[in-house]
Motif scaffolding. Structure first.
Motif, short mmCIF file in Angstrom:
data_model
loop_
_atom_site.label_atom_id
_atom_site.label_comp_id
_atom_site.label_asym_id
_atom_site.label_seq_id
_atom_site.Cartn_x
_atom_site.Cartn_y
_atom_site.Cartn_z
N THR A 333 0.82 -1.22 0.00
CA THR A 333 0.00 0.00 0.00
C THR A 333 0.85 1.26 0.00
O THR A 333 0.37 2.34 -0.25
N HIS A 334 2.12 1.11 0.33
CA HIS A 334 3.05 2.24 0.27
C HIS A 334 4.48 1.71 0.15
O HIS A 334 4.74 0.54 0.44
N THR A 335 5.36 2.58 -0.31
CA THR A 335 6.76 2.14 -0.45
C THR A 335 7.51 2.28 0.86
O THR A 335 8.71 2.01 0.91
N THR A 336 6.80 2.67 1.93
CA THR A 336 7.45 2.75 3.24
C THR A 336 7.88 1.33 3.67
O THR A 336 8.81 1.17 4.47
N ALA A 337 7.22 0.31 3.09
CA ALA A 337 7.64 -1.08 3.34
C ALA A 337 9.08 -1.29 2.89
O ALA A 337 9.85 -2.01 3.53
N PHE A 361 -0.45 0.17 -4.35
CA PHE A 361 -1.82 -0.22 -4.70
C PHE A 361 -2.76 0.00 -3.53
O PHE A 361 -2.45 -0.37 -2.40
N ARG A 362 -3.91 0.62 -3.82
CA ARG A 362 -4.90 0.82 -2.77
C ARG A 362 -6.29 0.61 -3.30
O ARG A 362 -6.60 1.04 -4.42
N ASN A 363 -7.09 -0.01 -2.46
CA ASN A 363 -8.46 -0.33 -2.85
C ASN A 363 -9.34 0.90 -2.65
O ASN A 363 -10.15 0.95 -1.75
N HIS A 375 2.03 5.98 -8.00
CA HIS A 375 3.46 5.91 -7.68
C HIS A 375 3.78 6.75 -6.45
O HIS A 375 3.21 7.82 -6.27
N GLN A 376 4.70 6.25 -5.66
CA GLN A 376 5.16 7.03 -4.52
C GLN A 376 6.64 7.32 -4.63
O GLN A 376 7.42 6.50 -5.12
N ILE A 377 6.98 8.53 -4.21
CA ILE A 377 8.38 8.92 -4.12
C ILE A 377 8.69 8.84 -2.63
O ILE A 377 8.20 9.64 -1.85
N GLU A 378 9.43 7.84 -2.26
CA GLU A 378 9.70 7.62 -0.85
C GLU A 378 11.10 8.12 -0.51
O GLU A 378 12.00 8.09 -1.36
N GLY A 379 11.28 8.61 0.69
CA GLY A 379 12.62 9.04 1.06
C GLY A 379 12.87 8.95 2.55
O GLY A 379 11.93 8.95 3.36
N TYR A 413 -1.82 12.71 11.21
CA TYR A 413 -1.52 11.53 12.03
C TYR A 413 -1.06 10.38 11.15
O TYR A 413 -1.63 10.10 10.09
N ASN A 414 0.01 9.73 11.58
CA ASN A 414 0.49 8.48 10.98
C ASN A 414 0.82 7.56 12.12
O ASN A 414 1.43 7.99 13.10
N PRO A 415 0.47 6.31 12.03
CA PRO A 415 0.79 5.40 13.14
C PRO A 415 2.30 5.25 13.35
O PRO A 415 2.74 4.89 14.43
N TYR A 416 3.09 5.48 12.34
CA TYR A 416 4.53 5.20 12.45
C TYR A 416 5.41 6.44 12.48
O TYR A 416 6.64 6.32 12.49
N THR A 417 4.81 7.63 12.42
CA THR A 417 5.64 8.84 12.56
C THR A 417 5.09 9.74 13.65
O THR A 417 3.89 9.78 13.91
N GLU A 418 5.99 10.48 14.27
CA GLU A 418 5.60 11.45 15.30
C GLU A 418 6.71 12.47 15.42
O GLU A 418 7.84 12.08 15.76
N GLY A 437 1.80 14.91 -0.54
CA GLY A 437 2.68 14.00 0.18
C GLY A 437 2.40 13.99 1.67
O GLY A 437 1.59 14.77 2.18
N ASN A 438 3.08 13.07 2.32
CA ASN A 438 2.93 12.88 3.75
C ASN A 438 4.34 12.64 4.30
O ASN A 438 5.20 12.13 3.59
N SER A 439 4.54 13.02 5.55
CA SER A 439 5.91 12.89 6.06
C SER A 439 5.92 12.82 7.57
O SER A 439 4.87 12.97 8.21
N GLY A 440 7.08 12.64 8.12
CA GLY A 440 7.19 12.64 9.57
C GLY A 440 8.54 12.10 10.01
O GLY A 440 9.42 11.82 9.20
N LEU A 459 14.17 10.77 9.35
CA LEU A 459 13.17 11.64 8.74
C LEU A 459 12.64 10.88 7.53
O LEU A 459 13.43 10.27 6.81
N ALA A 460 11.34 10.94 7.29
CA ALA A 460 10.82 10.13 6.17
C ALA A 460 9.64 10.81 5.51
O ALA A 460 8.97 11.66 6.10
N TRP A 461 9.42 10.44 4.26
CA TRP A 461 8.28 10.98 3.53
C TRP A 461 7.85 10.05 2.40
O TRP A 461 8.60 9.17 2.00
N GLY A 462 6.64 10.25 2.00
CA GLY A 462 6.13 9.58 0.81
C GLY A 462 5.37 10.62 0.02
O GLY A 462 4.39 11.19 0.51
N PHE A 463 5.86 10.92 -1.21
CA PHE A 463 5.18 11.90 -2.06
C PHE A 463 4.46 11.18 -3.18
O PHE A 463 4.88 10.09 -3.60
N1 PHE Z 1 3.52 5.95 3.78
C1 PHE Z 1 2.86 7.23 3.79
C2 PHE Z 1 1.75 7.26 2.74
O1 PHE Z 1 1.59 6.28 2.05
C3 PHE Z 1 3.80 8.33 3.50
C4 PHE Z 1 4.81 8.50 4.57
C5 PHE Z 1 6.05 7.94 4.39
C6 PHE Z 1 4.55 9.22 5.70
C7 PHE Z 1 7.02 8.09 5.36
C8 PHE Z 1 5.48 9.39 6.66
C9 PHE Z 1 6.71 8.84 6.49
O2 PHE Z 1 1.06 8.23 2.60
#
Ligand code: PHE
Length: 504
Positions: A333-337, A361-363, A375-379, A413-418, A437-440, A459-463
């Motif tokens: 569901t995201h490239t954060t995996a 992929f998301r339903n 597509h996600q740009i993960e970093g 809010y993200n369960p894995y970032t704060e 995008g989303n980040s944290g 530090l992380a993000w998904g655009f």
């Molecule tokens: N995985 C998040 C998303 O799919 C994006 C994200 C990545 C957020 C890394 C925070 C840190 O939207």
């Protein structure tokens, strides 16, 4: 039986070619004037000149063109040659009572003037008529004789005075003509070989390839533009993003797994198993193979279970009973995996910066800005002493480089970032801000269970790859850019929009 001379229409280009080659049979001979040659053989000049051109293209003959000045008879000159001169004719039928000049034609007036100049005729003032001079005779038509000599030997056949005379009286005139001289070319042969465009397998097999001429290849010909090889705007944007991250010192992560286990997609990110985003609405679960075959070794699963159930490192954990749920295969569901996998194998290799760009992929319900795959740009930036300011600075710098200066952050809010921050930008087509995008900063629980020490921050993000592309290309509906409704013209005719982009 005598064969009749061919009429021009019956001489084809092939026959003309043969005639030309035959005419050059003796080395050193030439065809001095191709038009005269055509006339001599009763061929149409056009057909003959095509034949010469075709032989020329095979190097069998060579041509030299030359402008020649020719003297030709005027209409009056021609009349004098064919019949008799106008003055001779007029003199012989000159009426005894004289002539009134006004009654004469132009040609006759010319003739009359000539007769006057020769004093054969005079103007009688009393009668206002032209009269034959008493006793004048004209035994020979000298003009006719001159024209006969002219036809046989051109101007040179006349004396200097005569030459002046015929020019002055406009019996002859100058004309320039292009004369084409034909000589043997380097590939001259008495007979022609057939001309073919290509060497074939058959010719090689029979060994008769030297009995044909090959058409020269036109290497400088402008060919049709092949309707292929265009980069989809998303792919153009993707390579631009890749260049930007590489220029900022990031390394690319391997992303080649669309099917992922829940363990890496959710559990490894310290995402509780009961979280609503894991349910059927958002995630595509795999039917076959439904479960991950081998769970990661090295105590990782135990660490994850421990952290989720009881916590550690100062955290009290999610406090629920962790199940083997993590084995379930899903479409990621995201490239954060991918980032989680990278962190689990990082060891001591930090500080470090990573990025990836790939499909997730998301339903989801499809609408103007949502697709079931995108597509996600993960970093990630991994190091010590990293803060939210570093995160915002890095993200701003990236969007500056793609020419998007108007971005903003909103807490989320993200369960894995704060803390967590959503990033948005203004879409002129939709006339509103859209999430791009989303980040944290990854939670310590996540980092601990993946084996990172306490004093390291990530530090992380998904655009989204699609949203900024849509903004840059002015596309309002994501389905116009992706999938069966895609406008091919957009792919073929749109260069990359790089406004304001600089990668160094
Ligand atoms: N995985 C998040 C998303 O799919 C994006 C994200 C990545 C957020 C890394 C925070 C840190 O939207």
């Amino acid at each position: 039986m005598e064969t009749p001379a061919p009429t021009p229409a019956t001489l084809g280009e092939d026959q003309c070619c043969d005639l030309v080659l035959q005419a050059l049979k003796v080395p050193g001979t030439e065809i001095a004037d191709s038009n005269a040659f055509a006339a001599q053989h009763g061929a149409a000049t056009e057909v003959m000149s095509n034949a010469i051109k075709s032989l020329g293209s095979q190097d069998m003959v060579m041509t030299q063109s030359q402008a020649v000045i020719e003297w030709v008879m005027t209409e009056e000159g021609e009349g004098s040659f064919k019949h008799e001169s106008a003055e001779f004719s007029l003199f012989n039928r000159f009426p005894a009572e004289g002539l009134e000049e006004a009654t004469l034609s132009e040609l006759e007036r010319h003739a009359l003037n000539y007769l006057k100049s020769q004093r054969l005729v005079t103007f009688n003032k009393a009668t206002k008529r032209c009269m034959k001079v008493e006793g004048a005779t004209m035994e020979r038509d000298t003009t006719h004789e001159m024209m006969v000599r002219f036809v046989r030997g051109s101007l040179e056949a006349l004396s200097k005075d005569e030459q002046k005379d015929v020019q002055k009286r406009k019996l002859v005139e100058k004309r320039t003509r292009k004369l084409i001289k034909v000589v043997r070319g380097p590939a001259y042969a008495e007979t022609r070989k057939p001309t073919v465009p290509f060497l074939t397998k058959d010719m090689l097999a029979k060994g008769n390839w030297d009995q044909v001429n090959f058409k020269p290849l036109k290497l400088d010909a402008i060919s049709a533009h092949p309707p292929a090889g265009h980069l989809h705007p998303l792919m153009q944007y993707k390579s631009m993003v890749r260049r930007i991250f590489i220029s900022l010192g990031f390394q690319e992560m391997p992303t080649s797994r669309f099917v992922e286990s829940s363990l890496w997609n959710f559990d490894a990110l310290y995402q509780p198993q009961a979280h609503p985003c894991r349910d059927m609405q958002d995630t595509f679960f795999m039917k076959d193979p439904a479960l991950m075959v081998t769970m990661p070794a090295g105590g990782l699963v135990e660490k994850i279970k421990q952290m989720h159930e009881q916590g550690g490192n100062g955290s009290i954990g999610w406090r629920y009973h962790w199940k083997e749920e993590g084995r379930k295969n899903i479409m990621r569901t995201h490239t954060t995996a991918i980032s989680a996998r990278m962190l689990a194998q990082l060891g001591q290799n930090y500080p470090a910066k990573f990025f990836s760009i790939d499909r997730v992929f998301r339903n989801e319900t499809l609408d103007a800005t949502h697709l079931a795959e995108f597509h996600q740009i993960e970093g990630m930036v991994i190091g010590k002493g990293l803060t939210l300011t570093h995160l915002m600075g890095t993200i701003r710098q990236f969007f500056e480089k793609i020419g998007m200066h108007d971005i903003s952050f909103q807490p989320t809010y993200n369960p894995y970032t704060e803390p967590s921050m959503e990033i948005s930008a203004f879409h002129p087509g939709l006339n509103r801000r859209v999430e791009i995008g989303n980040s944290g900063i990854f939670r310590p629980e996540m980092l601990t269970q993946l084996g990172l020490p306490n004093d390291v921050q990530v530090l992380a993000w998904g655009f989204s790859l699609e949203r900024p592309t849509m903004i840059l290309y002015g596309i309002s509906n994501i389905r116009e850019m992706f999938g069966p409704r895609m406008d091919l013209d957009l792919i073929e005719n749109h260069p990359l929009r790089l406004l304001g982009v600089h990668t160094n």
